[in-house]
Design a protein around this motif. Structure first.
Motif, PDB file in Angstrom:
ATOM      1  N   TYR A  33       0.858  -1.160   0.000  1.00 20.91           N
ATOM      2  CA  TYR A  33       0.000   0.000   0.000  1.00 20.91           C
ATOM      3  C   TYR A  33       0.914   1.236   0.000  1.00 20.91           C
ATOM      4  O   TYR A  33       1.966   1.241   0.643  1.00 20.91           O
ATOM      5  N   MET A  34       0.472   2.262  -0.702  1.00 24.35           N
ATOM      6  CA  MET A  34       1.184   3.553  -0.651  1.00 24.35           C
ATOM      7  C   MET A  34       0.166   4.644  -0.404  1.00 24.35           C
ATOM      8  O   MET A  34      -1.001   4.533  -0.820  1.00 24.35           O
ATOM      9  N   GLY A  35       0.619   5.686   0.259  1.00 23.89           N
ATOM     10  CA  GLY A  35      -0.350   6.745   0.535  1.00 23.89           C
ATOM     11  C   GLY A  35       0.278   7.977   1.115  1.00 23.89           C
ATOM     12  O   GLY A  35       1.509   8.128   1.130  1.00 23.89           O
ATOM     13  N   TRP A  36      -0.590   8.866   1.570  1.00 21.56           N
ATOM     14  CA  TRP A  36      -0.197  10.166   2.072  1.00 21.56           C
ATOM     15  C   TRP A  36      -0.803  10.411   3.453  1.00 21.56           C
ATOM     16  O   TRP A  36      -1.972  10.086   3.703  1.00 21.56           O
ATOM     17  N   VAL A  93       2.731  19.579   6.524  1.00 18.92           N
ATOM     18  CA  VAL A  93       3.768  18.773   5.890  1.00 18.92           C
ATOM     19  C   VAL A  93       3.113  17.456   5.486  1.00 18.92           C
ATOM     20  O   VAL A  93       2.484  16.786   6.306  1.00 18.92           O
ATOM     21  N   TYR A  94       3.241  17.122   4.223  1.00 18.60           N
ATOM     22  CA  TYR A  94       2.640  15.906   3.680  1.00 18.60           C
ATOM     23  C   TYR A  94       3.726  14.844   3.544  1.00 18.60           C
ATOM     24  O   TYR A  94       4.795  15.102   2.978  1.00 18.60           O
ATOM     25  N   TYR A  95       3.425  13.662   4.050  1.00 19.92           N
ATOM     26  CA  TYR A  95       4.376  12.556   4.044  1.00 19.92           C
ATOM     27  C   TYR A  95       3.849  11.416   3.189  1.00 19.92           C
ATOM     28  O   TYR A  95       2.684  11.003   3.335  1.00 19.92           O
ATOM     29  N   CYS A  96       4.700  10.901   2.352  1.00 24.45           N
ATOM     30  CA  CYS A  96       4.400   9.677   1.627  1.00 24.45           C
ATOM     31  C   CYS A  96       4.801   8.487   2.500  1.00 24.45           C
ATOM     32  O   CYS A  96       5.790   8.564   3.237  1.00 24.45           O
ATOM     33  N   ALA A  97       4.046   7.407   2.417  1.00 22.09           N
ATOM     34  CA  ALA A  97       4.351   6.225   3.225  1.00 22.09           C
ATOM     35  C   ALA A  97       3.991   4.970   2.451  1.00 22.09           C
ATOM     36  O   ALA A  97       3.156   4.998   1.540  1.00 22.09           O
ATOM     37  N   ALA A  98       4.621   3.863   2.847  1.00 24.51           N
ATOM     38  CA  ALA A  98       4.345   2.579   2.210  1.00 24.51           C
ATOM     39  C   ALA A  98       4.417   1.475   3.257  1.00 24.51           C
ATOM     40  O   ALA A  98       5.312   1.475   4.108  1.00 24.51           O
ATOM     41  N   ASP A  99       3.485   0.541   3.156  1.00 25.26           N
ATOM     42  CA  ASP A  99       3.472  -0.600   4.068  1.00 25.26           C
ATOM     43  C   ASP A  99       2.753  -1.751   3.392  1.00 25.26           C
ATOM     44  O   ASP A  99       1.959  -1.558   2.476  1.00 25.26           O
ATOM     45  N   ARG A 100       3.011  -2.967   3.894  1.00 27.87           N
ATOM     46  CA  ARG A 100       2.377  -4.145   3.288  1.00 27.87           C
ATOM     47  C   ARG A 100       0.946  -4.354   3.755  1.00 27.87           C
ATOM     48  O   ARG A 100       0.218  -5.154   3.160  1.00 27.87           O
ATOM     49  N   ALA A 104      -1.889  -1.171   9.090  1.00 28.26           N
ATOM     50  CA  ALA A 104      -0.875  -0.174   9.442  1.00 28.26           C
ATOM     51  C   ALA A 104      -1.205   1.171   8.817  1.00 28.26           C
ATOM     52  O   ALA A 104      -1.118   2.218   9.467  1.00 28.26           O
ATOM     53  N   MET A 105      -1.600   1.167   7.569  1.00 24.21           N
ATOM     54  CA  MET A 105      -1.897   2.425   6.895  1.00 24.21           C
ATOM     55  C   MET A 105      -3.139   3.072   7.487  1.00 24.21           C
ATOM     56  O   MET A 105      -3.169   4.285   7.728  1.00 24.21           O
ATOM     57  N   ASP A 110       2.764   3.505  14.065  1.00 22.75           N
ATOM     58  CA  ASP A 110       4.139   3.978  14.227  1.00 22.75           C
ATOM     59  C   ASP A 110       5.116   3.124  13.445  1.00 22.75           C
ATOM     60  O   ASP A 110       6.204   3.596  13.085  1.00 22.75           O
ATOM     61  N   ASP A 111       4.750   1.871  13.212  1.00 22.39           N
ATOM     62  CA  ASP A 111       5.680   0.972  12.530  1.00 22.39           C
ATOM     63  C   ASP A 111       5.400   0.834  11.043  1.00 22.39           C
ATOM     64  O   ASP A 111       5.777  -0.172  10.444  1.00 22.39           O
ATOM     65  N   ILE A 112       4.718   1.826  10.439  1.00 23.64           N
ATOM     66  CA  ILE A 112       4.621   1.834   8.977  1.00 23.64           C
ATOM     67  C   ILE A 112       6.040   1.724   8.443  1.00 23.64           C
ATOM     68  O   ILE A 112       6.946   2.417   8.895  1.00 23.64           O
ATOM     69  N   GLU A 113       6.204   0.843   7.468  1.00 23.74           N
ATOM     70  CA  GLU A 113       7.547   0.413   7.088  1.00 23.74           C
ATOM     71  C   GLU A 113       8.409   1.521   6.491  1.00 23.74           C
ATOM     72  O   GLU A 113       9.585   1.644   6.835  1.00 23.74           O
ATOM     73  N   TYR A 114       7.844   2.275   5.582  1.00 28.66           N
ATOM     74  CA  TYR A 114       8.644   3.301   4.903  1.00 28.66           C
ATOM     75  C   TYR A 114       7.929   4.652   4.923  1.00 28.66           C
ATOM     76  O   TYR A 114       6.726   4.721   4.708  1.00 28.66           O
TER      77      TYR A 114
END
Length: 125
Positions: A33-36, A93-100, A104-105, A110-114
């Motif tokens: 998954y990817m997101g903001w 501030v907008y952050y991109c994130a990725a997790d399996r 989590a998303m 707190d432990d979102i992978e990236y």
């Protein structure tokens, strides 16, 4: 080295639109998954939107629902956020994130992978 690199931030006028992009590199992101997410001074980090690897579903935070879209490029390593009718309260501030995992998303765990480094969006009135 895994990287999520955000682009597209800056200043936007109230009522205008913004598009943010996040390019993932350094590993295979199949199934991720990817997101903001975003964070304003004095506030907790909040969900903006995220999308699964398949791109067949999308989820949005209440504050942006109905005026935002999120989509992935054909190679699925870049995700874009389009937000319309922006307001000063979208300044963050907008952050991109990725997790399996969806969990989590959706829970902004707190432990979102990236995570990306973040990019500032300022909406001027």
């Amino acid at each position: 080295q895994v990287q999520l690199v955000e682009s597209g931030g800056g200043c936007v006028q109230t009522g205008g639109s913004l598009r943010l992009s996040c390019a993932a590199s350094g590993r295979a992101f199949n199934g991720y998954y990817m997101g903001w997410f975003r964070q304003s001074p004095g506030k907790e980090r909040e969900l903006v939107a995220f999308i699964p690897w398949s791109g067949t579903s999308t989820w949005f935070g209440d504050a942006v629902k109905g005026r935002s879209t999120i989509f992935r490029d054909a190679d699925k390593t870049t995700v874009h956020l389009q937000m319309n009718s922006v307001q000063p309260e979208d300044t963050a501030v907008y952050y991109c994130a990725a997790d399996r995992t969806y969990t989590a998303m959706s829970r902004i765990a707190d432990d979102i992978e990236y995570w990306g480094k973040g990019i500032l969006v300022t909406v001027s009135s």
